[in-house]
Design a protein around this motif. Structure first.
Motif, PDB file in Angstrom:
ATOM      1  N   LEU A 112       0.897  -1.249   0.026  1.00 44.37           N
ATOM      2  CA  LEU A 112       0.020  -0.192  -0.118  1.00 44.37           C
ATOM      3  C   LEU A 112       0.891   1.241   0.036  1.00 44.37           C
ATOM      4  CD1 LEU A 112      -2.828  -0.881   2.559  1.00 44.37           C
ATOM      5  CD2 LEU A 112      -3.130  -0.435   0.049  1.00 44.37           C
ATOM      6  N   VAL A 113       1.983   1.465   0.556  1.00 44.86           N
ATOM      7  CA  VAL A 113       2.942   2.166   0.792  1.00 44.86           C
ATOM      8  C   VAL A 113       3.668   2.545  -0.722  1.00 44.86           C
ATOM      9  CG1 VAL A 113       5.052   3.046   1.630  1.00 44.86           C
ATOM     10  CG2 VAL A 113       3.148   2.429   3.251  1.00 44.86           C
ATOM     11  N   ARG A 114       4.181   1.493  -1.046  1.00 45.03           N
ATOM     12  CA  ARG A 114       4.819   1.620  -2.392  1.00 45.03           C
ATOM     13  C   ARG A 114       4.012   1.760  -3.755  1.00 45.03           C
ATOM     14  NH1 ARG A 114       9.539  -3.185  -1.479  1.00 45.03           N
ATOM     15  NH2 ARG A 114      10.809  -2.053   0.071  1.00 45.03           N
ATOM     16  N   GLU A 115       3.053   0.949  -3.758  1.00 43.87           N
ATOM     17  CA  GLU A 115       2.046   1.014  -4.818  1.00 43.87           C
ATOM     18  C   GLU A 115       0.676   1.521  -4.870  1.00 43.87           C
ATOM     19  OE1 GLU A 115       2.178  -2.851  -6.964  1.00 43.87           O
ATOM     20  OE2 GLU A 115       4.101  -3.452  -5.925  1.00 43.87           O
ATOM     21  N   ARG A 116       0.340   1.909  -3.437  1.00 45.19           N
ATOM     22  CA  ARG A 116      -0.915   2.514  -3.323  1.00 45.19           C
ATOM     23  C   ARG A 116      -2.171   1.775  -3.482  1.00 45.19           C
ATOM     24  NH1 ARG A 116       0.188   7.423  -1.401  1.00 45.19           N
ATOM     25  NH2 ARG A 116       2.112   8.424  -1.917  1.00 45.19           N
ATOM     26  N   ARG A 117      -1.906   0.411  -3.617  1.00 43.89           N
ATOM     27  CA  ARG A 117      -2.980  -0.319  -4.066  1.00 43.89           C
ATOM     28  C   ARG A 117      -2.814  -1.689  -3.761  1.00 43.89           C
ATOM     29  NH1 ARG A 117      -2.849  -2.822  -8.959  1.00 43.89           N
ATOM     30  NH2 ARG A 117      -5.318  -2.807  -9.311  1.00 43.89           N
ATOM     31  N   LEU A 118      -3.933  -2.303  -3.371  1.00 40.90           N
ATOM     32  CA  LEU A 118      -3.774  -3.904  -3.468  1.00 40.90           C
ATOM     33  C   LEU A 118      -4.772  -4.478  -4.339  1.00 40.90           C
ATOM     34  CD1 LEU A 118      -3.970  -4.921   0.564  1.00 40.90           C
ATOM     35  CD2 LEU A 118      -1.940  -4.967  -1.057  1.00 40.90           C
ATOM     36  N   GLU A 119      -4.417  -5.712  -4.990  1.00 37.99           N
ATOM     37  CA  GLU A 119      -5.402  -6.372  -5.913  1.00 37.99           C
ATOM     38  C   GLU A 119      -6.757  -6.903  -5.295  1.00 37.99           C
ATOM     39  OE1 GLU A 119      -4.998  -6.048  -8.957  1.00 37.99           O
ATOM     40  OE2 GLU A 119      -2.739  -5.479  -8.939  1.00 37.99           O
ATOM     41  N   VAL A 120      -7.749  -7.053  -5.823  1.00 38.00           N
ATOM     42  CA  VAL A 120      -8.881  -7.340  -5.282  1.00 38.00           C
ATOM     43  C   VAL A 120      -8.684  -8.698  -4.306  1.00 38.00           C
ATOM     44  CG1 VAL A 120     -11.376  -8.170  -5.661  1.00 38.00           C
ATOM     45  CG2 VAL A 120     -10.690  -6.075  -6.995  1.00 38.00           C
ATOM     46  N   GLU A 121      -8.260  -9.647  -5.099  1.00 39.05           N
ATOM     47  CA  GLU A 121      -8.131 -10.784  -4.243  1.00 39.05           C
ATOM     48  C   GLU A 121      -7.235 -10.605  -3.230  1.00 39.05           C
ATOM     49  OE1 GLU A 121      -5.061 -10.872  -7.933  1.00 39.05           O
ATOM     50  OE2 GLU A 121      -7.326 -10.145  -7.234  1.00 39.05           O
ATOM     51  N   GLU A 122      -6.258  -9.747  -3.192  1.00 38.57           N
ATOM     52  CA  GLU A 122      -5.173  -9.592  -1.908  1.00 38.57           C
ATOM     53  C   GLU A 122      -5.963  -8.795  -0.720  1.00 38.57           C
ATOM     54  OE1 GLU A 122      -1.106  -9.000  -4.406  1.00 38.57           O
ATOM     55  OE2 GLU A 122      -2.246  -7.203  -4.077  1.00 38.57           O
ATOM     56  N   TRP A 123      -6.839  -7.921  -1.242  1.00 41.74           N
ATOM     57  CA  TRP A 123      -7.792  -7.462  -0.024  1.00 41.74           C
ATOM     58  C   TRP A 123      -8.697  -8.574   0.570  1.00 41.74           C
ATOM     59  CZ3 TRP A 123      -7.545  -3.014   2.558  1.00 41.74           C
ATOM     60  CH2 TRP A 123      -6.621  -2.036   1.827  1.00 41.74           C
ATOM     61  N   ALA A 124      -9.339  -9.246  -0.545  1.00 38.92           N
ATOM     62  CA  ALA A 124     -10.344 -10.314   0.074  1.00 38.92           C
ATOM     63  C   ALA A 124      -9.398 -11.232   0.824  1.00 38.92           C
ATOM     64  CB  ALA A 124     -10.860 -11.193  -0.988  1.00 38.92           C
ATOM     65  N   ALA A 125      -8.216 -11.659   0.699  1.00 37.62           N
ATOM     66  CA  ALA A 125      -7.466 -12.686   1.454  1.00 37.62           C
ATOM     67  C   ALA A 125      -6.837 -12.012   2.578  1.00 37.62           C
ATOM     68  CB  ALA A 125      -6.236 -12.878   0.683  1.00 37.62           C
ATOM     69  N   LEU A 126      -6.726 -10.668   2.841  1.00 39.68           N
ATOM     70  CA  LEU A 126      -6.169  -9.928   4.038  1.00 39.68           C
ATOM     71  C   LEU A 126      -7.266  -9.862   5.188  1.00 39.68           C
ATOM     72  CD1 LEU A 126      -4.039  -8.265   5.334  1.00 39.68           C
ATOM     73  CD2 LEU A 126      -5.160  -6.248   4.403  1.00 39.68           C
TER      74      LEU A 126
END
Length: 406
Positions: A327-341
């Motif tokens: 989030l700091v480096r790329e300012r985003r997570l993929e959809v599946e990464e948000w769901a997994a988190l």
């Protein structure tokens, strides 16, 4: 334009090659479990064979099998067991998703025990296949090491047992895949299965509800909210299906709560950190210790649940840190990464909120979905994580195969 014969063959070979990594991971997971079982056999030769159904059966397995055979029941223990304490007995504390799958599989002519093992192993293979798709189905150092961690995932010994852990985890992964693809129907159906398999599967409802914040990006904001709320509500109907089946068997809508309170003193919310401490201190080795001359592995594994908890905490922190760095480096997570988190954090805390003093280690195996973010970890983190998971997998597996864990 129709594809030529050679082109079809090339495409078929490419498809087979893409399936090889998840199949290899499934085979490796079984090999590690087989070697662990062999190393857990006592010096006098006592023990159970890995490929026997007995090696996959623990206390709760009997309840799942009884639901598969004859449905739900609840009764006063003393009505059947005169010397038992005056509490309720029955199988209404266990959800129907896995037993109903076992019942359906038994229609092929297999025994219920063999059907139960088949459902878990097919589910485990499906877990690796869906995870592989979510990783991009492309073999690199990152994805290869991620699959390797999956073969020795913390608590993963229960992926081979007569428990709903593998089927429930597969449902969570498919739910993530549905959200990632923007498939409302797939995410909802998988969420329903996850909830119907195990109380911890209710985390799918929370993830689907929060999906309005990170998924369904092709839709307008109001439609995102509609999809999130309706998918969460329909997935939650897995509980209603479980209650309906329990009511059919017992005539009571509150059968689950009655049995949990009477026999297990559960049902209310607990203070999670206190429960974590009690889970850590639980004396498995005093509760049940194998008899006879113990092999080295078994002798040193009777308190393996304690380093298991530390490893699980470390894994959650690593996943949180990985998400934060992205989030700091790329300012985003993929959809599946948000769901997994969301799912990983919820799976970790849920057993302690419920007071699962003797079962958290197998419930935490459903944090397998967090491997989607393990792929993002640098190799110098993935390799030590793999080594630690492999060592701990063997020790916890020894506790399982000697009957110390339920």
């Amino acid at each position: 334009m129709e594809m030529s014969g050679p082109a079809r063959r090339v495409r078929r070979r490419d498809g087979v090659r893409r399936l090889l990594p998840p199949v290899a991971a499934w085979l490796l997971a079984n090999l590690v479990s087989l070697l662990t079982a062999k190393a857990s056999v006592a010096g006098d030769g006592t023990g159970v064979a890995y490929w026997s159904t007995d090696s996959r059966h623990r206390w709760d397995s009997g309840h799942y099998l009884s639901i598969a055979r004859s449905g739900y029941e609840m009764f006063w223990c003393r009505d059947r067991y005169p010397d038992f304490r005056d509490v309720m007995c029955g199988n209404v504390a266990w959800f129907p998703g896995y037993p109903m799958s076992v019942r359906a599989t038994s229609a092929t002519g297999l025994s219920y025990e063999a059907s139960a093992v088949l459902v878990t192993e097919v589910s485990l293979l499906g877990m690796f296949a869906v995870l592989w798709w979510l990783l991009g189905a492309r073999l690199t150092w990152a994805t290869g090491l991620t699959l390797a961690v999956g073969t020795v995932f913390p608590g993963g010994i229960y992926f081979h047992a007569m428990f709903p852990i593998a089927l429930g985890t597969l449902a969570l992964l498919v739910c993530v895949a549905g959200v990632s693809r923007g498939s409302w129907a797939l995410a909802t159906a998988a969420g329903f299965v996850a909830v119907a398999c195990h109380p911890v599967g209710a985390v799918a409802v929370g993830m689907l509800l929060s999906s309005a914040l990170f998924a369904w990006r092709r839709d307008t904001r109001p439609m995102r909210c509609v999809k999130a709320v309706t998918s969460a509500a329909l997935a939650g109907c897995g509980v209603l299906w479980a209650r309906w089946l329990m009511w059919q068997g017992t005539g009571r809508w509150d059968a689950y709560e009655v049995l949990q309170e009477s026999s297990y003193r559960q049902g209310d919310l607990h203070e999670p950190f206190g429960e974590m401490r009690r889970a850590y201190d639980f004396p498995f080795s005093h509760w049940y210790t194998p008899e006879g001359r113990l092999p080295w592995l078994v002798e040193h594994s009777l308190a393996a649940h304690r380093p298991q908890l530390w490893l699980n905490i470390a894994l959650v922190l690593l996943i949180l840190l990985t998400a934060a760095v992205r989030l700091v480096r790329e300012r985003r997570l993929e959809v599946e990464e948000w769901a997994a988190l969301v799912l990983t954090l919820a799976v970790f805390i849920t057993p302690f909120l419920a007071g699962a003093e003797m079962s958290w280690y197998r419930n935490h195996a459903q944090m397998f979905v967090g491997l989607i973010l393990v792929r993002r970890m640098p190799r110098w983190v993935q390799v030590p994580l793999l080594v630690l998971c492999a060592i701990q997998y063997v020790f916890l597996g020894a506790m399982f195969y000697t009957g110390t864990l339920v």
